[in-house]
Motif scaffolding. Structure first.
Motif, PDB file in Angstrom:
ATOM      1  N   VAL A 159     -29.754  28.985 129.432  1.00 47.48           N
ATOM      2  CA  VAL A 159     -31.182  29.144 129.668  1.00 47.48           C
ATOM      3  C   VAL A 159     -31.488  28.755 131.108  1.00 47.48           C
ATOM      4  O   VAL A 159     -31.108  27.673 131.559  1.00 47.48           O
ATOM      5  N   ASP A 160     -32.187  29.644 131.824  1.00 49.46           N
ATOM      6  CA  ASP A 160     -32.542  29.374 133.222  1.00 49.46           C
ATOM      7  C   ASP A 160     -33.848  30.076 133.563  1.00 49.46           C
ATOM      8  O   ASP A 160     -34.236  31.060 132.934  1.00 49.46           O
ATOM      9  N   GLY A 161     -34.515  29.570 134.599  1.00 50.45           N
ATOM     10  CA  GLY A 161     -35.676  30.235 135.162  1.00 50.45           C
ATOM     11  C   GLY A 161     -36.981  29.839 134.510  1.00 50.45           C
ATOM     12  O   GLY A 161     -37.030  29.102 133.520  1.00 50.45           O
ATOM     13  N   ASP A 162     -38.067  30.349 135.098  1.00 44.65           N
ATOM     14  CA  ASP A 162     -39.414  30.124 134.590  1.00 44.65           C
ATOM     15  C   ASP A 162     -40.163  31.441 134.594  1.00 44.65           C
ATOM     16  O   ASP A 162     -39.947  32.297 135.449  1.00 44.65           O
ATOM     17  N   GLY A 163     -41.065  31.584 133.614  1.00 43.89           N
ATOM     18  CA  GLY A 163     -41.836  32.812 133.513  1.00 43.89           C
ATOM     19  C   GLY A 163     -41.804  33.342 132.098  1.00 43.89           C
ATOM     20  O   GLY A 163     -41.440  32.627 131.159  1.00 43.89           O
ATOM     21  N   PRO A 164     -42.187  34.598 131.902  1.00 43.46           N
ATOM     22  CA  PRO A 164     -42.158  35.190 130.565  1.00 43.46           C
ATOM     23  C   PRO A 164     -40.758  35.122 129.976  1.00 43.46           C
ATOM     24  O   PRO A 164     -39.766  35.301 130.684  1.00 43.46           O
ATOM     25  N   PRO A 165     -40.651  34.863 128.671  1.00 43.60           N
ATOM     26  CA  PRO A 165     -39.329  34.671 128.063  1.00 43.60           C
ATOM     27  C   PRO A 165     -38.583  35.981 127.815  1.00 43.60           C
ATOM     28  O   PRO A 165     -39.159  36.975 127.384  1.00 43.60           O
ATOM     29  N   VAL A 166     -37.279  35.929 128.082  1.00 47.18           N
ATOM     30  CA  VAL A 166     -36.368  37.057 127.903  1.00 47.18           C
ATOM     31  C   VAL A 166     -35.178  36.566 127.090  1.00 47.18           C
ATOM     32  O   VAL A 166     -34.660  35.470 127.344  1.00 47.18           O
ATOM     33  N   VAL A 167     -34.725  37.365 126.124  1.00 46.19           N
ATOM     34  CA  VAL A 167     -33.542  37.029 125.333  1.00 46.19           C
ATOM     35  C   VAL A 167     -32.542  38.177 125.441  1.00 46.19           C
ATOM     36  O   VAL A 167     -32.884  39.338 125.169  1.00 46.19           O
ATOM     37  N   LEU A 168     -31.308  37.860 125.822  1.00 44.85           N
ATOM     38  CA  LEU A 168     -30.252  38.843 126.046  1.00 44.85           C
ATOM     39  C   LEU A 168     -29.220  38.747 124.930  1.00 44.85           C
ATOM     40  O   LEU A 168     -28.663  37.670 124.684  1.00 44.85           O
ATOM     41  N   LEU A 169     -28.945  39.882 124.260  1.00 47.98           N
ATOM     42  CA  LEU A 169     -28.064  39.916 123.092  1.00 47.98           C
ATOM     43  C   LEU A 169     -26.895  40.869 123.341  1.00 47.98           C
ATOM     44  O   LEU A 169     -27.098  42.055 123.607  1.00 47.98           O
ATOM     45  N   HIS A 170     -25.689  40.360 123.205  1.00 44.16           N
ATOM     46  CA  HIS A 170     -24.466  41.124 123.502  1.00 44.16           C
ATOM     47  C   HIS A 170     -24.005  41.957 122.314  1.00 44.16           C
ATOM     48  O   HIS A 170     -24.619  41.961 121.232  1.00 44.16           O
ATOM     49  N   GLY A 171     -22.882  42.656 122.486  1.00 42.68           N
ATOM     50  CA  GLY A 171     -22.343  43.543 121.468  1.00 42.68           C
ATOM     51  C   GLY A 171     -21.290  42.900 120.574  1.00 42.68           C
ATOM     52  O   GLY A 171     -20.941  41.720 120.720  1.00 42.68           O
ATOM     53  N   ILE A 172     -20.740  43.701 119.675  1.00 43.22           N
ATOM     54  CA  ILE A 172     -19.779  43.224 118.687  1.00 43.22           C
ATOM     55  C   ILE A 172     -18.484  42.775 119.364  1.00 43.22           C
ATOM     56  O   ILE A 172     -17.943  43.447 120.239  1.00 43.22           O
ATOM     57  N   GLY A 173     -18.034  41.582 118.994  1.00 45.28           N
ATOM     58  CA  GLY A 173     -16.818  41.038 119.556  1.00 45.28           C
ATOM     59  C   GLY A 173     -16.947  40.569 120.993  1.00 45.28           C
ATOM     60  O   GLY A 173     -15.949  40.200 121.619  1.00 45.28           O
ATOM     61  N   ARG A 174     -18.166  40.539 121.520  1.00 49.36           N
ATOM     62  CA  ARG A 174     -18.392  40.168 122.919  1.00 49.36           C
ATOM     63  C   ARG A 174     -19.081  38.800 122.993  1.00 49.36           C
ATOM     64  O   ARG A 174     -19.201  38.100 121.991  1.00 49.36           O
ATOM     65  N   THR A 175     -19.558  38.416 124.174  1.00 48.89           N
ATOM     66  CA  THR A 175     -20.240  37.138 124.346  1.00 48.89           C
ATOM     67  C   THR A 175     -21.341  37.276 125.383  1.00 48.89           C
ATOM     68  O   THR A 175     -21.513  38.333 126.008  1.00 48.89           O
ATOM     69  N   LEU A 176     -22.060  36.176 125.597  1.00 49.85           N
ATOM     70  CA  LEU A 176     -23.145  36.162 126.574  1.00 49.85           C
ATOM     71  C   LEU A 176     -22.681  36.470 127.988  1.00 49.85           C
ATOM     72  O   LEU A 176     -23.490  36.806 128.863  1.00 49.85           O
ATOM     73  N   ARG A 177     -21.391  36.387 128.253  1.00 50.62           N
ATOM     74  CA  ARG A 177     -20.899  36.695 129.597  1.00 50.62           C
ATOM     75  C   ARG A 177     -21.181  38.137 130.010  1.00 50.62           C
ATOM     76  O   ARG A 177     -21.226  38.444 131.202  1.00 50.62           O
ATOM     77  N   ASP A 178     -21.367  39.026 129.032  1.00 51.20           N
ATOM     78  CA  ASP A 178     -21.671  40.422 129.367  1.00 51.20           C
ATOM     79  C   ASP A 178     -23.023  40.558 130.049  1.00 51.20           C
ATOM     80  O   ASP A 178     -23.343  41.627 130.577  1.00 51.20           O
ATOM     81  N   PHE A 179     -23.817  39.496 130.034  1.00 50.83           N
ATOM     82  CA  PHE A 179     -25.124  39.522 130.685  1.00 50.83           C
ATOM     83  C   PHE A 179     -25.213  38.535 131.847  1.00 50.83           C
ATOM     84  O   PHE A 179     -26.315  38.218 132.302  1.00 50.83           O
TER      85      PHE A 179
END
Length: 297
Positions: free
Chosen positions: A23-43
């Protein structure tokens, strides 16, 4: 920024289970969701770009990367419920901008269909849910004997997976291959993959029942939506973008030229601009029925 850099992710407890997030930054909230067998590193690249103006949450879905599996089977409805529970756990009580790649797109839609008031916009990136066709590698996992064999972690399999995801071989780095192998070796990884594959499809492809129900429910809510695709996607074909335009006629759409399954990586800056334009319109309450011109990435 490469996938290996950036602040270290931390953990939060959701329904009594450890979940890894960043979690980083300030402002409107954004949630990033990765694909099957993957991880948050894809974002990672998007997280870093967007955190300059937004409060960005990158999340490892349950049973992926550093997040423990759900207490029950890992299914699309269960993952949709997880998103709501995650928002509760981190105290997000205002509508969020959801961005989902591949399986993550279907998860974002599942949550939006159930709790539309909590979703400010949807950005669907080469998303599951728009067609039956899917790479043979995933269809084979629906066959139990082959699944056990194919899900045995190996460097060769990790390399082939990364090569299938990216159009530009420069993104298939030794670091990405090594990390993919590390993720595949998690004790719960193969089981969660099998549960998801069997929930979503068969050897013939993605099941039509859940797709039809989900797209109908999401379209009913008229949430500001962006759908993008890479024209050289080997996982979910770019023809699915036409289906998205038909089902969501008011959505913004974009086709990235000479790009694979992860435009958020291969076309990071252009992808980020498309997101910011969508969110500016959504925050202003503007209509989103003017498609982004389809063209080169």
């Amino acid at each position: 920024m490469s996938a290996a850099t950036g602040p270290r992710p931390r953990h939060v407890t959701v329904d009594g289970r450890r979940v890894r997030h960043r979690v980083d930054g300030d402002g409107p909230p954004v949630v990033l969701l990765h694909g099957i067998g993957r991880t948050l590193r894809d974002f990672t690249d998007q997280h870093d770009l967007l955190a300059r103006r937004f409060r960005v949450h990158s999340v490892d879905l349950p049973g992926h990367g550093g997040s423990l599996p759900l207490a029950g089977p890992c299914t699309l409805p269960a993952l949709g419920r997880f998103v709501g529970h995650y928002l509760d756990a981190v105290g997000l009580d205002r509508p969020v901008h959801l961005v989902g790649n591949s399986l993550g797109g279907a998860v974002a839609m599942r949550f939006a269909a159930t709790e539309p008031a909590r979703v400010a916009s949807l950005a669907l990136v080469d998303s599951a849910g728009f067609g039956q066709e899917v790479t043979i590698a995933l269809r084979l996992l629906a066959l139990r004997p082959l699944a056990r064999l194919l899900l045995r972690p190996s460097r060769g399999m990790a390399r082939r997976t990364e090569r299938a995801i990216f159009r530009d071989p420069a993104f298939v780095t030794d670091e990405r291959i090594a990390y993919a192998l590390e993720v595949a070796r998690q004790p719960y990884a193969a089981r969660v993959m099998r549960e998801l594959v069997r929930d979503l499809g068969t050897f013939r492809g993605v099941r039509p029942q859940w797709r039809e129900e989900l797209l109908t429910e999401v379209a009913r809510h008229d949430i500001p939506t962006l759908v993008v695709w890479g024209d050289r996607d080997l996982i979910l074909p770019a023809a699915h973008l036409d289906a998205a335009r038909e089902r969501f006629p008011r959505a913004r759409t974009h086709l990235f030229s000479d790009c694979g399954h992860m435009p958020q990586i291969e076309r990071a800056e252009e992808f980020q601009r498309l997101l910011v334009d969508l969110w500016a319109a959504a925050e202003a309450g503007e209509a989103t029925d003017r498609p982004v011109p389809t063209g080169a990435g």
